[in-house]
Design a protein around this motif. Structure first.
Motif, PDB file in Angstrom:
ATOM      1  N   ALA A   5       0.178   6.185   3.777  1.00  0.00           N
ATOM      2  CA  ALA A   5      -1.244   5.840   3.863  1.00  0.00           C
ATOM      3  C   ALA A   5      -1.474   4.777   4.931  1.00  0.00           C
ATOM      4  O   ALA A   5      -0.623   3.925   5.183  1.00  0.00           O
ATOM      5  N   ASN A   6      -2.631   4.841   5.563  1.00  0.00           N
ATOM      6  CA  ASN A   6      -2.995   3.789   6.522  1.00  0.00           C
ATOM      7  C   ASN A   6      -3.138   2.442   5.826  1.00  0.00           C
ATOM      8  O   ASN A   6      -2.773   1.407   6.380  1.00  0.00           O
ATOM      9  N   VAL A   7      -3.676   2.478   4.634  1.00  0.00           N
ATOM     10  CA  VAL A   7      -3.750   1.285   3.787  1.00  0.00           C
ATOM     11  C   VAL A   7      -3.339   1.694   2.376  1.00  0.00           C
ATOM     12  O   VAL A   7      -3.865   2.652   1.825  1.00  0.00           O
ATOM     13  N   SER A   8      -2.399   0.951   1.811  1.00  0.00           N
ATOM     14  CA  SER A   8      -1.879   1.243   0.474  1.00  0.00           C
ATOM     15  C   SER A   8      -2.291   0.135  -0.484  1.00  0.00           C
ATOM     16  O   SER A   8      -2.051  -1.051  -0.217  1.00  0.00           O
ATOM     17  N   VAL A   9      -2.922   0.509  -1.585  1.00  0.00           N
ATOM     18  CA  VAL A   9      -3.386  -0.461  -2.580  1.00  0.00           C
ATOM     19  C   VAL A   9      -2.789  -0.086  -3.931  1.00  0.00           C
ATOM     20  O   VAL A   9      -2.944   1.053  -4.393  1.00  0.00           O
ATOM     21  N   VAL A  10      -2.112  -1.033  -4.562  1.00  0.00           N
ATOM     22  CA  VAL A  10      -1.538  -0.807  -5.883  1.00  0.00           C
ATOM     23  C   VAL A  10      -2.558  -1.224  -6.934  1.00  0.00           C
ATOM     24  O   VAL A  10      -3.075  -2.349  -6.901  1.00  0.00           O
ATOM     25  N   GLY A  11      -2.869  -0.319  -7.832  1.00  0.00           N
ATOM     26  CA  GLY A  11      -3.848  -0.623  -8.862  1.00  0.00           C
ATOM     27  C   GLY A  11      -4.046   0.545  -9.802  1.00  0.00           C
ATOM     28  O   GLY A  11      -3.474   1.630  -9.606  1.00  0.00           O
TER      29      GLY A  11
END
Length: 372
Positions: free
Chosen positions: A48-54
């Motif tokens: 991913a271009n931006v990875s967010v854990v949640g």
């Protein structure tokens, strides 16, 4: 990191293999993808271009994620549609497929009722409110929401079996009884909508193993009239839903030529992985085109006949992807491994698309050779 000019940044809720392949498809078009999911070591997070854990079902995590993208899509239909509608309204970020529309089919009870009300044939069904509702006849007891790959769906032959299954399922949520349908083939039709444009993928046949798809074959082996009937039924549902994105529909073909619509999914589907090689525009690319508000590509067949083999684990333990890849000597195929480091029985570890001659013999040889 931003998308190519005029391409919206897409956020995907979920970090599994579907999210990974959706991300690959949109990045190939020049678009940027943000992924939200609980596991930082998944393939979707890695590309991913931006990875967010949640948590994709947590209000605070969604409120944090939505404002950084232009439009959001989903990897699975188990996300609370009311929550998505609330967050979309507060952040003014659209979700596609639109949750106020796909909520009409987001659980099996509502889905069957929606199909029935649209005039599409379905198996007889009813909600089980108490043990007294159970019948002494063959059928299926299904969790209304949250079941997949045979999990949460149990075949029963009589009242005694129904009572046992009911006692196990009822604590997990609402339960639906579906009368048994005798059929000759299980089929799949994938349709995608973007604005006023709707496109259909060629019908395929799915071959199940204990509730989980093991093989997908194309062509489907039905005549043109049956395929057109499938397109007509699915088109009726797509028109009633009026929802942007890709939807997969499972159908039963009875011996008299009748088609029964079984279930649907508002997202790319396992039965559509074959489109990565059989046509010129995969289900993943067209789904992301629809989410982005782009014109769709009408699928053109590239390879036929074709077959997809799901790589389902038979045991628990570490999974060596390189060993699997090295063991495959067939040249007329493509291998997609999902980057999962550990296996467990029936877990989908990847898939193989084959084309050319002797498809069944080659697929069965692979199935017997690849031990994991």
């Amino acid at each position: 990191m931003s998308s190519t000019p005029n391409l919206p940044v897409i956020g995907i809720l979920g970090d599994g293999q579907l999210s990974w392949m959706m991300t690959e498809a949109y990045q190939a078009l020049g678009g940027a993808v943000h992924v939200l999911g609980p596991n930082s070591d998944t393939p979707a997070h890695s590309i991913a271009n931006v990875s967010v854990v949640g948590d994709i079902n947590d209000y605070n995590d969604l409120i944090r994620f939505f404002p950084n993208v232009d439009v959001v899509t989903i990897e699975n239909e188990f996300i609370d549609s009311d929550l998505l509608m609330k967050v979309a309204e507060e952040t003014e970020v659209s979700v596609r497929p639109e949750p106020d529309r796909y909520s009409l089919i987001e659980n099996k009870l509502a889905e069957s009722q929606f199909f029935h009300d649209a005039g599409v044939p379905v198996a007889d069904f009813f909600k089980v409110d108490s043990e007294r509702d159970l019948l002494d006849e063959p059928g299926f007891l299904k969790l209304s929401k949250g079941g997949y790959d045979g999990i949460g769906t149990c075949a029963v032959e009589n009242l005694a079996e129904a009572k046992q299954v009911w006692s196990e399922l009822r604590v997990k949520g609402d339960v639906v009884f579906q009368h048994k349908v005798t059929f000759d083939k299980e089929l799949s039709v994938i349709a995608v909508k973007s604005g006023d444009q709707v496109e259909f993928y060629p019908m395929v046949e799915t071959h199940q193993d204990l509730g989980t798809c093991r093989y997908v074959t194309f062509p489907s082996g039905v005549d043109n009239d049956v395929e057109q009937l499938g397109f007509d039924l699915v088109g009726r549902i797509m028109e009633k839903l009026d929802c942007n994105g890709l939807f997969a529909f499972e159908l039963f073909l009875k011996s008299d030529g009748t088609l029964i619509l079984n279930e649907s999914a508002p997202r790319p589907h396992n039965s559509g992985h074959i489109t990565l090689d059989s046509v010129d525009c995969s289900q993943f690319e067209n789904h992301m085109r629809a989410v982005a508000g782009l014109r769709l590509t009408k699928p053109t067949v590239l390879k036929t006949p074709a077959l997809m083999l799901n790589l389902l684990a038979s045991k628990a333990g570490e999974f060596d992807e390189q060993a699997i890849a090295d063991a495959i000597e067939d040249s007329e195929l493509s291998v997609k491994l999902y980057g999962k480091g550990t296996s467990r029985p029936k877990r989908k570890m990847g898939h193989i698309n084959l084309w050319g001659d002797d498809l069944w013999a080659r697929a069965r040889l692979l199935n017997e050779t690849l031990d994991f």
